[in-house]
Design a protein around this motif. Structure first.
Motif, PDB file in Angstrom:
ATOM      1  N   GLY A 247      45.873  26.846  35.746  1.00 10.38           N
ATOM      2  CA  GLY A 247      45.073  26.727  37.050  1.00 10.38           C
ATOM      3  C   GLY A 247      45.863  27.541  38.289  1.00 10.38           C
ATOM      4  N   THR A 248      46.298  27.867  38.728  1.00  9.62           N
ATOM      5  CA  THR A 248      47.676  28.478  40.190  1.00  9.62           C
ATOM      6  C   THR A 248      46.961  29.847  39.692  1.00  9.62           C
ATOM      7  OG1 THR A 248      49.595  27.602  39.895  1.00  9.62           O
ATOM      8  CG2 THR A 248      49.494  29.096  41.148  1.00  9.62           C
ATOM      9  N   LEU A 249      47.000  30.326  38.292  1.00  5.07           N
ATOM     10  CA  LEU A 249      46.677  32.240  38.607  1.00  5.07           C
ATOM     11  C   LEU A 249      44.907  32.379  38.290  1.00  5.07           C
ATOM     12  CD1 LEU A 249      48.478  33.407  35.264  1.00  5.07           C
ATOM     13  CD2 LEU A 249      49.222  33.735  37.745  1.00  5.07           C
ATOM     14  N   ILE A 250      44.149  30.492  38.126  1.00  4.37           N
ATOM     15  CA  ILE A 250      42.728  30.687  38.606  1.00  4.37           C
ATOM     16  C   ILE A 250      42.235  30.818  40.042  1.00  4.37           C
ATOM     17  CG2 ILE A 250      41.955  28.474  38.312  1.00  4.37           C
ATOM     18  CD1 ILE A 250      40.196  31.393  36.136  1.00  4.37           C
ATOM     19  N   GLY A 251      43.552  30.192  40.000  1.00  5.65           N
ATOM     20  CA  GLY A 251      43.218  29.520  41.495  1.00  5.65           C
ATOM     21  C   GLY A 251      42.617  30.874  42.323  1.00  5.65           C
ATOM     22  N   LEU A 252      43.895  31.356  42.302  1.00 10.72           N
ATOM     23  CA  LEU A 252      43.773  32.665  43.465  1.00 10.72           C
ATOM     24  C   LEU A 252      42.556  33.789  43.469  1.00 10.72           C
ATOM     25  CD1 LEU A 252      47.554  33.873  41.347  1.00 10.72           C
ATOM     26  CD2 LEU A 252      46.811  32.732  44.345  1.00 10.72           C
TER      27      LEU A 252
ATOM     28  N   VAL B  33      44.198  27.637  45.958  1.00  9.44           N
ATOM     29  CA  VAL B  33      45.225  27.413  45.170  1.00  9.44           C
ATOM     30  C   VAL B  33      46.187  25.905  44.824  1.00  9.44           C
ATOM     31  CG1 VAL B  33      47.258  28.454  44.047  1.00  9.44           C
ATOM     32  CG2 VAL B  33      45.623  29.733  45.797  1.00  9.44           C
ATOM     33  N   LEU B  34      46.199  25.586  45.565  1.00  8.21           N
ATOM     34  CA  LEU B  34      46.678  23.662  46.190  1.00  8.21           C
ATOM     35  C   LEU B  34      45.688  22.909  45.321  1.00  8.21           C
ATOM     36  CD1 LEU B  34      49.002  22.106  46.239  1.00  8.21           C
ATOM     37  CD2 LEU B  34      48.345  21.618  48.715  1.00  8.21           C
ATOM     38  N   GLU B  35      44.397  23.059  45.693  1.00 10.60           N
ATOM     39  CA  GLU B  35      43.623  22.298  45.387  1.00 10.60           C
ATOM     40  C   GLU B  35      42.865  22.307  43.592  1.00 10.60           C
ATOM     41  OE1 GLU B  35      38.195  21.629  45.631  1.00 10.60           O
ATOM     42  OE2 GLU B  35      39.734  22.278  47.453  1.00 10.60           O
ATOM     43  N   SER B  36      43.182  23.581  43.648  1.00 13.29           N
ATOM     44  CA  SER B  36      43.025  24.558  41.987  1.00 13.29           C
ATOM     45  C   SER B  36      44.187  23.387  40.875  1.00 13.29           C
ATOM     46  CB  SER B  36      43.306  25.898  41.786  1.00 13.29           C
ATOM     47  OG  SER B  36      43.294  26.037  40.099  1.00 13.29           O
TER      48      SER B  36
ATOM     49  N   ILE C 192      41.430  18.149  50.527  1.00 12.38           N
ATOM     50  CA  ILE C 192      40.949  18.967  49.521  1.00 12.38           C
ATOM     51  C   ILE C 192      40.330  17.617  49.207  1.00 12.38           C
ATOM     52  CG2 ILE C 192      42.084  17.871  47.308  1.00 12.38           C
ATOM     53  CD1 ILE C 192      44.145  20.428  48.550  1.00 12.38           C
ATOM     54  N   TYR C 193      40.855  16.583  49.966  1.00 14.77           N
ATOM     55  CA  TYR C 193      40.047  15.130  49.293  1.00 14.77           C
ATOM     56  C   TYR C 193      38.558  14.913  49.708  1.00 14.77           C
ATOM     57  CZ  TYR C 193      38.618  10.096  49.426  1.00 14.77           C
ATOM     58  OH  TYR C 193      37.255   9.264  49.332  1.00 14.77           O
TER      59      TYR C 193
END
Length: 412
Positions: free
Chosen positions: A389-394, A331-334, A14-15
């Motif tokens: 953020g979770t939903l948009i990351g999906l 998703v975690l990144e989002s 992610i970084y």
């Protein structure tokens, strides 16, 4: 899931993705940060306006009507127009008997007088009042007490003065209670000193209503009245009914709108309350809309990131990474980006509210008083941001799982 969450390799990836797109990531964070920052500041400003409103009207019974007599504008039953009307204590007795909706009724009389204490003097407004006035408009007493029933029954020569009057007539730090001041060659014993509220009607000092009527030879006439309705009463209809009854008592045309003047505090406060409610609704609408726009920006950035990292995702798939692991990372990144942006937005918003309170919330006439946001509201906004953020990351997560290793390597 928790194992994946605390895996150092996951956070390194992610970084790495954020570091490769620093400018794009910063712009994305600013978009979300601005949304929650705007929500916090607007909610705090709306609360500051509400607090200032409560501070201004806080010492008043808000569902009150003030009524005074004027001159008629229409002839009626043999009386010519232009007739002067006088309110009396008899009107007060009839209104109390006829209207069960009345909670408090305070008849009032007022006059101007020169008041003397030794070599000090000044011109002030003196009001004749009943103890019930303290229930309609609560007095902020500095010393002593307000008028009581014994003062009314005994027509006592006692007086309650305001803070400015005390400063003008007494020495600094001099204790005024029990001392005598002179008005119209009559000695009045000071029984209380109060601090004026934000709203007043020109009152500087109060004496018992019965004393006032006798000293100023008012008989049964009064200057005006303050009427407070019970909770739940339609204050506009209440005002109209009161004035109609007074018109009948004084033989005034029911359509005469000039004979009795009035001020409906309940209506005016209702207008302000409606404005504040609309302001809060607009604040939530603008704030949430800005949040959603910022979160969508994160989704778009991640979609671009997934496309740029097609080869990397293909290699990970080729060496055994499951679609679930790929999806979880995106998703975690989002969620990580929205969390960072949300925390920064709340911190900056709180700092701006502190500055607003410092510059606009202090002094004798504040504009926004104590502009704050309740912690539960902040938590709700923050968790809403994380959910979005979770939903948009999906969406980009799903696109990442669609990448086939062979096609990804061939495309690159």
């Amino acid at each position: 899931m928790f194992k994946f969450l605390f895996d150092s390799d996951t956070w390194q990836e992610i970084y790495g993705g954020i570091r490769k797109n620093k400018t794009r990531t910063i712009i994305t964070i600013i978009g979300v940060l601005w949304g929650i920052f705007l929500l916090v500041v607007l909610l705090g400003a709306a609360r500051g306006m509400e607090n200032n409103f409560k501070n201004i009207f806080g010492d008043f019974a808000t569902n009150s009507v003030f009524i005074w007599a004027q001159r008629t504008e229409k002839p009626f039953k043999g009386f010519q127009k232009g007739r002067s009307i006088r309110l009396t204590t008899k009107d007060i007795d009839i209104l109390k008997r006829e209207f069960k909706e009345i909670k408090y009724l305070a008849p009032r009389s007022q006059a101007n007088s020169t008041i003397i204490n030794g070599i000090k003097s000044g011109d002030f407004n003196i009001s004749g009042d009943y103890p019930v006035l303290d229930k309609v408009q609560k007095k902020d007493l500095i010393y002593g007490r307000f008028i009581n029933d014994n003062d009314i029954l005994g027509k006592s020569k006692v007086i309650v003065i305001d803070e400015e009057m005390y400063k003008q007539l007494f020495e600094k730090d001099e204790y005024p209670i029990g001392q005598y001041i002179i008005s119209n060659n009559i000695n009045y014993k000071v029984i209380g000193v109060y601090k004026k509220g934000n709203i007043n009607f020109g009152d500087d000092a109060y004496i018992p209503f019965t004393t006032f009527q006798q000293v100023y030879n008012r008989g049964n006439q009064i200057s005006w009245m303050m009427v407070t309705a019970q909770e739940g009463v339609d204050i506009n209809q209440f005002e109209n009914d009161l004035k109609l009854t007074l018109k009948n008592l004084h033989k005034v045309d029911p359509e005469d709108n000039r004979a009795f003047g009035s001020f409906n505090m309940g209506t005016e406060i209702g207008k302000i309350t409606g404005f504040l409610t609309g302001m809060q609704f607009l604040t939530w609408f603008v704030g949430i809309a800005t949040l959603i726009a910022g979160v969508f920006a994160i989704g778009n950035i991640l979609l671009i990131t997934v496309k740029e990292r097609t080869k990397e995702i293909g290699i990970r798939r080729a060496i055994g990474a499951t679609p679930r692991e790929i999806r979880q990372q995106v998703v975690l990144e989002s969620v990580f980006l929205t969390t960072i942006a949300g925390m920064l937005g709340i911190v900056f918003g709180g700092f701006v509210l502190f500055l607003i309170d410092y510059f606009l919330g202090s002094g004798p006439d504040p504009t926004l008083l104590n502009p704050t946001v309740n912690i539960p509201i902040i938590l709700i906004a923050f968790f809403l941001l994380m959910i979005l953020g979770t939903l948009i990351g999906l969406i980009p997560a799903f696109m990442a799982t669609m990448v086939k290793p062979i096609e990804a390597l061939r495309d690159e």
